[in-house]
Design a protein around this motif. Structure first.
Motif, PDB file in Angstrom:
ATOM      1  N   THR A 119       0.833  -1.201   0.000  1.00 14.12           N
ATOM      2  CA  THR A 119       0.000   0.000   0.000  1.00 14.12           C
ATOM      3  C   THR A 119       0.866   1.249   0.000  1.00 14.12           C
ATOM      4  O   THR A 119       0.626   2.192  -0.762  1.00 14.12           O
ATOM      5  N   GLN A 120       1.910   1.261   0.826  1.00 17.35           N
ATOM      6  CA  GLN A 120       2.791   2.420   0.889  1.00 17.35           C
ATOM      7  C   GLN A 120       3.511   2.643  -0.435  1.00 17.35           C
ATOM      8  O   GLN A 120       3.602   3.776  -0.913  1.00 17.35           O
ATOM      9  N   LEU A 121       4.033   1.580  -1.028  1.00 19.25           N
ATOM     10  CA  LEU A 121       4.743   1.720  -2.298  1.00 19.25           C
ATOM     11  C   LEU A 121       3.785   2.116  -3.420  1.00 19.25           C
ATOM     12  O   LEU A 121       4.156   2.891  -4.308  1.00 19.25           O
ATOM     13  N   THR A 122       2.566   1.606  -3.372  1.00 19.76           N
ATOM     14  CA  THR A 122       1.565   1.984  -4.377  1.00 19.76           C
ATOM     15  C   THR A 122       1.265   3.475  -4.280  1.00 19.76           C
ATOM     16  O   THR A 122       1.251   4.186  -5.295  1.00 19.76           O
ATOM     17  N   GLU A 123       1.027   3.945  -3.082  1.00 17.33           N
ATOM     18  CA  GLU A 123       0.722   5.369  -2.899  1.00 17.33           C
ATOM     19  C   GLU A 123       1.902   6.249  -3.312  1.00 17.33           C
ATOM     20  O   GLU A 123       1.709   7.309  -3.900  1.00 17.33           O
ATOM     21  N   ALA A 124       3.117   5.802  -3.017  1.00  9.36           N
ATOM     22  CA  ALA A 124       4.301   6.589  -3.372  1.00  9.36           C
ATOM     23  C   ALA A 124       4.570   6.562  -4.869  1.00  9.36           C
ATOM     24  O   ALA A 124       4.982   7.567  -5.459  1.00  9.36           O
ATOM     25  N   GLY A 125       4.335   5.419  -5.513  1.00  6.17           N
ATOM     26  CA  GLY A 125       4.646   5.277  -6.933  1.00  6.17           C
ATOM     27  C   GLY A 125       3.568   5.788  -7.867  1.00  6.17           C
ATOM     28  O   GLY A 125       3.845   6.115  -9.027  1.00  6.17           O
ATOM     29  N   GLU A 126       2.337   5.895  -7.378  1.00  8.16           N
ATOM     30  CA  GLU A 126       1.230   6.338  -8.223  1.00  8.16           C
ATOM     31  C   GLU A 126       1.490   7.682  -8.905  1.00  8.16           C
ATOM     32  O   GLU A 126       1.255   7.814 -10.113  1.00  8.16           O
ATOM     33  N   PRO A 127       1.993   8.697  -8.196  1.00  3.69           N
ATOM     34  CA  PRO A 127       2.269   9.972  -8.881  1.00  3.69           C
ATOM     35  C   PRO A 127       3.318   9.833  -9.993  1.00  3.69           C
ATOM     36  O   PRO A 127       3.226  10.513 -11.017  1.00  3.69           O
ATOM     37  N   LEU A 128       4.273   8.937  -9.825  1.00  2.71           N
ATOM     38  CA  LEU A 128       5.276   8.725 -10.873  1.00  2.71           C
ATOM     39  C   LEU A 128       4.637   8.091 -12.101  1.00  2.71           C
ATOM     40  O   LEU A 128       4.961   8.449 -13.241  1.00  2.71           O
ATOM     41  N   VAL A 129       3.726   7.150 -11.889  1.00  2.00           N
ATOM     42  CA  VAL A 129       3.035   6.520 -13.014  1.00  2.00           C
ATOM     43  C   VAL A 129       2.137   7.538 -13.709  1.00  2.00           C
ATOM     44  O   VAL A 129       2.109   7.599 -14.941  1.00  2.00           O
TER      45      VAL A 129
END
Length: 190
Positions: A119-129
């Motif tokens: 969940t943490q990595l998803t939230e952090a990576g979403e803006p990059l995607v």
């Protein structure tokens, strides 16, 4: 926490880190308790589930990866920013024994709480995607990319150089299986 509880927590966490580094995400909770010099009840009071223990063990590394993602948001070359971060996640998942398994379990359990590494990595990576959306294949999500990385890390965990092999396979996935524009059909399909 009382001082003795804080000491027990710190000792358990240190022992758990060592045991997970040696034995992976399935390290024995009883063995961790024995080495730490506490009862299994003490382990369960601090870490009611294996997931809670894994979250605590990997917390600093996951937070560091999340910070790296935030640092890359807004860069001019959105593709490079995303790929740099994904490479860092790949290296961590391949070299920090137990992390890939924890990420895989997070995905399988659809864990949705704040300390879930996925969940943490998803939230952090979403803006990059989102910022790289124009250079990604249509429909690619951060969940897809994290699943790919997790699979690569699990496949390379026992390789003599897991980071190098994981990053080689990740680069292969990024480049694709054939040069762009050249999709060749097997001879039988012609």
């Amino acid at each position: 926490m009382r001082a003795d509880a804080q000491r027990n927590y710190a000792r358990l966490l240190a022992v758990a880190e060592e045991e997970i580094a040696l034995n992976g995400a399935d390290a024995s909770l009883e063995q961790i308790a024995r080495i730490a010099g506490v009862g299994s009840g003490t382990v369960r009071r601090h870490f009611p589930t294996r997931h809670a223990l894994l979250a605590a063990v990997f917390r600093d590394r996951v937070e560091s990866l999340c910070a790296q993602a935030r640092d890359r948001v807004g860069r001019t070359d959105a593709r490079a920013a995303l790929l740099e971060w994904l490479s860092a996640v790949t290296t961590s998942a391949a070299t920090i024994r137990g992390l890939a398994m924890a990420l895989n379990r997070d995905r399988a359990a659809d864990a949705e709480h704040e300390h879930c590494a996925t969940t943490q990595l998803t939230e952090a990576g979403e803006p990059l995607v989102r910022q790289a959306a124009g250079v990604l294949a249509p429909g690619v999500t951060i969940a897809d990319l994290l699943a790919l990385i997790t699979g690569i890390a699990l496949a390379t965990e026992d390789h003599p150089d897991p980071a190098a092999e994981a990053n080689r396979l990740f680069a292969l996935a990024v480049a694709g299986l054939s040069p762009q524009g050249e999709v060749r059909r097997p001879a039988a399909a012609r």
